[in-house]
Design a protein around this motif. Sequence first.
Motif, short mmCIF file in Angstrom:
data_model
loop_
_atom_site.label_atom_id
_atom_site.label_comp_id
_atom_site.label_asym_id
_atom_site.label_seq_id
_atom_site.Cartn_x
_atom_site.Cartn_y
_atom_site.Cartn_z
N ALA A 280 0.87 -1.25 -0.01
CA ALA A 280 0.04 0.14 -0.09
C ALA A 280 0.80 1.13 -0.03
N ILE B 243 3.97 1.34 -1.26
CA ILE B 243 4.46 1.50 -2.52
C ILE B 243 3.33 2.08 -3.57
N TYR B 244 2.18 1.49 -3.25
CA TYR B 244 1.20 2.36 -4.15
C TYR B 244 0.84 3.84 -3.93
N TYR C 140 3.47 4.88 -7.36
CA TYR C 140 2.08 4.57 -8.34
C TYR C 140 1.45 5.72 -8.51
#
Lengths: 283, 288, 248
Positions: free
Chosen positions: A85, A87-88, A92
């Motif tokens: 999460a 990393i998201y 991203y």
Amino acid sequence: MKKNPERSQKIAFFFLLLANLLIVVPVGLIIVIIVAKGFPALTWEFISQMPRQGMRAGGIFPAIIGTIYLVGGAILFALPIGVLAAIYLCEYATHSRMSRVVKLAIVNLAGVPSVVYGLFGLALFVVFCKFGVSILSGALTLGIMILPIIITASREALESVPPAFREVSLSLGASKWQTIRNIVLPNAIPGILTGAILGLGRASGETAPILFTVAAFYLPRLPSSVFDQVMALPYHLYVISTQVPNVDEKIRYGTALVLLLLVLFMNSVAILIRNKFRKQKRW
Amino acid sequence: MRKCKEWIIEKLVFLCGMASIVFVGLIFLFLLKEGLALFATVNPLEFLAGKKWYPISEPPQMGILPLILGSLLVTVGAAVISVPIGVSCAIYIAEVAPASIKNKLKAGIELLAAIPSVVLGFIGMVTLVPWIKQLFHLPTGLTALSGSIMLAFMAMPTIVSIAEDALYSVPKSYREGALALGATHWQAIYRVIVPAASSGIVAAVMLGIGRVIGETMAVMMITGNSAVMPESILQPVRTLTATIAAEMGEAVVGSEHYFGLFAVGIVLFVISFMINVTADLFLHKNRS
Amino acid sequence: MVKFSVKKLHVWFGAAHILRGVSLDILSNEILSVIGPANSGKTTFLRMLNRLNELEPGFRMNGAIALDGADSLSEDVERLRKRIGMVFAMPLPLPLSIFDNVAYGARMHGIRKTARLQGIVEQALREAYLWDEVKDRLPTSAFNLSGGQQQRLCIARTLAVQPEVILFDEPCSGLDPISTAKVEEAMLKLKRQYTLILVTNNVKQAARVGDRTAFFLNGELIEVNKTDKIFTVPADKRTEDYIRGKFG
């Protein structure tokens, strides 16, 4: 008064210092009291034996093991989700409207009262998913509760990796995931670890979320599967200090001390890791 | 192959990113699912404003007003104690304390944050409660006041660390400007720095209060748990959280009592949701 | 032969219009210097060629870029970046050993065999004139190198993925004159095999190494020509003013 700003400064600073002492001194006292009164109880038998005579004698072994199972289960569940999460959010969905919504959800998740987590775990895991009052239900409930801690710590760790490293990796033709996997994550691991251990510490001290999802009042044996109930340290302390009359004070303080030591141990490990890697950083 | 792997990972990461939203949604959904069932038999107005909480009498009476007032009383008491002390503490740490003392104070407060609430509850029971009983010559020391003091203590780390962040992020030039005009350090603090950090301090106070309202174990152990309309702070009270924690163990799944406790959970969830969203707004206002 | 063909390139970041209709051909095996004052869009232009700008928030563009005649904007971005290396303004070693830094790109493109990697690393370090200085300490951290060595390490790291084009974004801005000279020497040798594009604030550096020089101002390409022409008989008054040091 107004005429002498120097003096009013002295008075003001005195009160500010007093406010600090009002917090720090009681904290010190609490620790001293628990250690002084709990230390005599802290024998090998106390740690390694089953409770006897309705918890008025014997040890707290099953409660320690129960807490370890619960906390281990919680981290197994929360760490992968939490790191992904983060990393998201950091890699991203930077600057997207969605990430703003996710961040708000995290803030709220962190603010949900612990007893409401207990209700939620009861309704979803125990009743709806039919896991029953079990290690599985309790660990999942605790896992969701520490998710915000892990996400927040992981985000900080990911954000502390300089963006230039990402650009270098991408400019060499590495894909986004390769960049994250080989450059970003290895450099964020100390921070993620710190967050995970802080989460562990939090989970091992919480009582309300496990009240109706896993905790057993008195169960002097070890669990045989994830669908078993277990005793847990914080709940055990609650039980012997409010629900069972005539428990030797030594046992109460001893239990409190073991729980405190467990939590403080995890916190100190987290702080040590953080400090060690802060010194090592080369950029 | 590589593209495919990237695609799968990206979707996985996205799913986990959405997990927080899903969990908040699930929490609310399941509270509603179980809690709203109560209102098939109980009038919502009676639930919120009813003065009697006798969930297992026949017929059950489910008025949570005494619980709301109990929570409110304990919370207000805790806020009265913790806000001035917490904010002063933050000011001292951020502005006045020399580096060496500063680190020790911060460590002490982090230590406090790490102590499990059940341990604090236990310590409150064995030290604070008898002390209050003696001091005010009460039949019992398990009172709203004991709860307020203990909770004030538990709100402190939240208030201090967030308020300190807010004070710390005030640009240095503000203070230097004030000092250059001949103000003393203290004048600079209360005329310039604290006002500049005010929205962050408000957020800190709100989050501290959020912590207090949601706190369960310590409050259950030292407030006496009597579900009556509170009249004085020296009387036992029962909070929303303690009610759930104390009674859910005995409530039969699917009974009215069970639904009623979930309805109490909805009230708690809504309160903490509002506090958190507002505090978040204040925090972001501070940043921009 | 034309390597890159850029047509009417516009770039915006949010509301800011950074590149305003740049059209430019870049030839194979030349060093093209790009000069201009700060905020003239030269770095943005460079980062369009390997599409790093796409990472920035608020990025929008218009226009066409072709690499060897094929549209580079619809090309697979990782394959494109493998063909176009980049050396950044500051020496940016990754937090890895010297060996792992150089081997990084090759590993990401699927080369796993140690023997093969060793060959690639040695050749890349030799091409960047760094081999003799580091061959005995390949497993040590890249952060222990001097600034100039680090920058040549970054060049070697770029060479190790065997690109066709290398972008230099003010590669000497953080270096002392001796290190700068070494980097420039490396660039001059590299142009036999690669197409080099050098963005620089240093007009003299452009004159020393560029075959051709392009002058950017406020997001527009003012003129591009043989370097000696630009520096002796510039067509545009603004170019002359910039080169003579009247602004920028």
